[in-house]
Design an enzyme around this catalytic site. Structure first.
Site, PDB file in Angstrom:
ATOM      1  N   SER A  58       0.819  -1.224   0.000  1.00 52.44           N
ATOM      2  CA  SER A  58       0.000   0.000   0.000  1.00 52.44           C
ATOM      3  C   SER A  58       0.848   1.267   0.000  1.00 52.44           C
ATOM      4  O   SER A  58       0.298   2.374   0.023  1.00 52.44           O
ATOM      5  CB  SER A  58      -0.896   0.011   1.235  1.00 52.44           C
ATOM      6  N   THR A  61       7.017   1.249   1.893  1.00 55.99           N
ATOM      7  CA  THR A  61       8.414   1.613   1.665  1.00 55.99           C
ATOM      8  C   THR A  61       8.533   3.078   1.284  1.00 55.99           C
ATOM      9  O   THR A  61       9.500   3.751   1.636  1.00 55.99           O
ATOM     10  CB  THR A  61       8.971   0.723   0.534  1.00 55.99           C
ATOM     11  N   HIS A 112       2.953  -4.295   9.349  1.00 51.40           N
ATOM     12  CA  HIS A 112       1.761  -4.646   8.564  1.00 51.40           C
ATOM     13  C   HIS A 112       0.688  -5.253   9.470  1.00 51.40           C
ATOM     14  O   HIS A 112      -0.274  -5.838   8.962  1.00 51.40           O
ATOM     15  CB  HIS A 112       2.111  -5.681   7.493  1.00 51.40           C
ATOM     16  N   ARG A 134      -4.245   2.191   0.063  1.00 52.36           N
ATOM     17  CA  ARG A 134      -4.156   2.308  -1.397  1.00 52.36           C
ATOM     18  C   ARG A 134      -5.369   1.614  -2.002  1.00 52.36           C
ATOM     19  O   ARG A 134      -5.912   0.662  -1.397  1.00 52.36           O
ATOM     20  CB  ARG A 134      -2.873   1.611  -1.865  1.00 52.36           C
ATOM     21  N   SER A 142      -0.347  -5.319  -7.256  1.00 46.10           N
ATOM     22  CA  SER A 142       1.027  -5.201  -6.790  1.00 46.10           C
ATOM     23  C   SER A 142       1.434  -6.470  -6.029  1.00 46.10           C
ATOM     24  O   SER A 142       2.522  -7.020  -6.225  1.00 46.10           O
ATOM     25  CB  SER A 142       1.141  -3.958  -5.897  1.00 46.10           C
ATOM     26  N   TYR A 197      -2.039   6.318  -0.776  1.00 48.12           N
ATOM     27  CA  TYR A 197      -0.993   6.250  -1.812  1.00 48.12           C
ATOM     28  C   TYR A 197      -1.335   7.232  -2.922  1.00 48.12           C
ATOM     29  O   TYR A 197      -0.472   7.931  -3.452  1.00 48.12           O
ATOM     30  CB  TYR A 197      -0.966   4.807  -2.336  1.00 48.12           C
ATOM     31  N   ARG A 261       8.188  -1.835  -8.920  1.00 51.52           N
ATOM     32  CA  ARG A 261       7.654  -2.425 -10.150  1.00 51.52           C
ATOM     33  C   ARG A 261       7.211  -1.336 -11.114  1.00 51.52           C
ATOM     34  O   ARG A 261       7.868  -1.051 -12.097  1.00 51.52           O
ATOM     35  CB  ARG A 261       6.500  -3.370  -9.774  1.00 51.52           C
ATOM     36  N   LYS A 262       6.073  -0.687 -10.852  1.00 43.61           N
ATOM     37  CA  LYS A 262       5.581   0.375 -11.748  1.00 43.61           C
ATOM     38  C   LYS A 262       5.392   1.701 -11.016  1.00 43.61           C
ATOM     39  O   LYS A 262       5.575   2.762 -11.579  1.00 43.61           O
ATOM     40  CB  LYS A 262       4.243  -0.028 -12.371  1.00 43.61           C
TER      41      LYS A 262
END
Ligand code: A3P
Length: 309
Positions: A58, A61, A112, A134, A142, A197, A261-262
């Site tokens: 979500s 990081t 988490h 998110r 994800s 997010y 990733r994206k």
């Protein structure tokens, strides 16, 4: 909608699990029942602790990087020399517990954990939680990709199978719906701050200012610029200390994909079919029923009159 689920067969070994108070954890060296019991019942929260809490994928990081930079007044040196998991350890993991011993207060701690198994001592302390959410369809996407490369997650199978797993909440850290509903009960509490997010993406600088206000920290314009500059997707992707670049292959198979990733919102549109989307929304409506909060992603089906997040 276009399919981009990357359904490749996986060679991941099968894992074993245990449940702690209804939440699924992977058996092994990272999660133990003993440590979870310790964290929930005996862990001593300190009044100046700040907890970076999320359901996985979500924006944990990203928030960790933002908080590290705020704590260093925008100086990126530490974020370039110390891996993120040492700057803000996940306290529910056995390795995270060991790292906590080296933190000097005020501590930044990641987690988490759902609220019902979070350290009890938090709820009577002055410590703060920043809870980042998110769009769950993007979380699912994800997580689907991450589960293929991160060894504590079960092989996700094909996208359709994983959609069912996600909707049932039969995965590490349990159900997204329960997680969000649990933490949302703290809405209105002065020591819990909620952010999405999507808000970070739409206005990173404004979000950093809001986070600073919540933490009672003043940053000058140059420090704010530096936080923003060092917390962009590109800056974090280029900084292995910020993006698990140094995690060993034993935990993260770097040959099969990247943690960064994206970094976009709305990738679910490239993965869900219309039927899967309908199914998701039906379950979402049922599970989030009567939650008196409106999210940017659910305006089509949330009850009228609910306050915006
Ligand atoms: P994607 O897989 O959609 O790219 P978490 O840290 O909770 O595990 O979340 C990881 C997700 O956050 C990944 O999403 C990752 O790319 C994204 N992310 C991490 N840092 C980001 C940043 N600075 N900007 C945008 N997205 C970021």
């Amino acid at each position: 909608m276009q399919r981009d689920a990357g359904d490749v067969s996986s060679t991941k070994p099968s894992l074993e699990f245990f449940h702690y108070k209804g939440v699924k954890f992977t058996k092994g060296s990272i999660y133990t029942e003993e440590n979870l019991r310790f964290v929930e019942s005996e862990f001593q929260v300190q009044d100046d602790d700040v907890y970076n809490v999320t359901y996985p994928k979500s924006g944990t990081t990203w928030m960790l990087q933002i908080l590290s930079l705020i704590y260093s007044n925008g100086d990126p040196a530490r974020t370039r020399t110390v891996p993120n998991w040492l700057r803000s350890p996940w306290y529910e993991t056995t390795s995270g517990q060991k790292c906590l011993k080296d933190l000097t207060p005020p501590r930044l701690i990641s987690s988490h954990l759902p609220s019902h198994i979070f350290a009890k001592s938090f709820f009577t302390s002055k410590a703060k939680v920043i809870y980042t959410l998110r769009n769950p369809k993007d979380v699912l996407v994800s997580l689907y990709h991450f589960a293929k490369i991160m060894h504590v997650f079960e092989d996700p199978g094909n996208f359709d199978d994983f959609l069912d797993v996600f909707l049932r909440g039969d995965l590490l850290y349990g159900s997204w719906f329960d997680h969000v509903r649990g933490w949302m009960q703290m809405k209105g509490s002065s020591n819990v701050f909620f952010i999405t997010y999507e808000e970070l993406q739409q206005d990173l600088r404004g979000s950093v200012v809001r986070i600073c206000d919540f933490l009672g920290r003043q940053l000058d314009e140059a420090a704010l610029d530096s936080v923003v500059e060092n917390a962009t997707f590109k800056a974090m992707k280029d900084n292995k200390m910020a993006s698990f670049g140094y995690v060993s292959n034993e935990f993260l198979d770097h040959s099969k994909g990247s943690f960064m990733r994206k970094g976009i919102s709305g990738d679910w549109k490239n993965h869900f079919t219309i039927a899967q989307c309908d199914h998701f929304h039906r379950v979402y409506r049922e599970k989030m029923r009567n939650l008196p909060v409106k999210f940017s992603w659910d305006e089509d089906w949330t009850e009228e009159g609910a306050p915006a997040l």
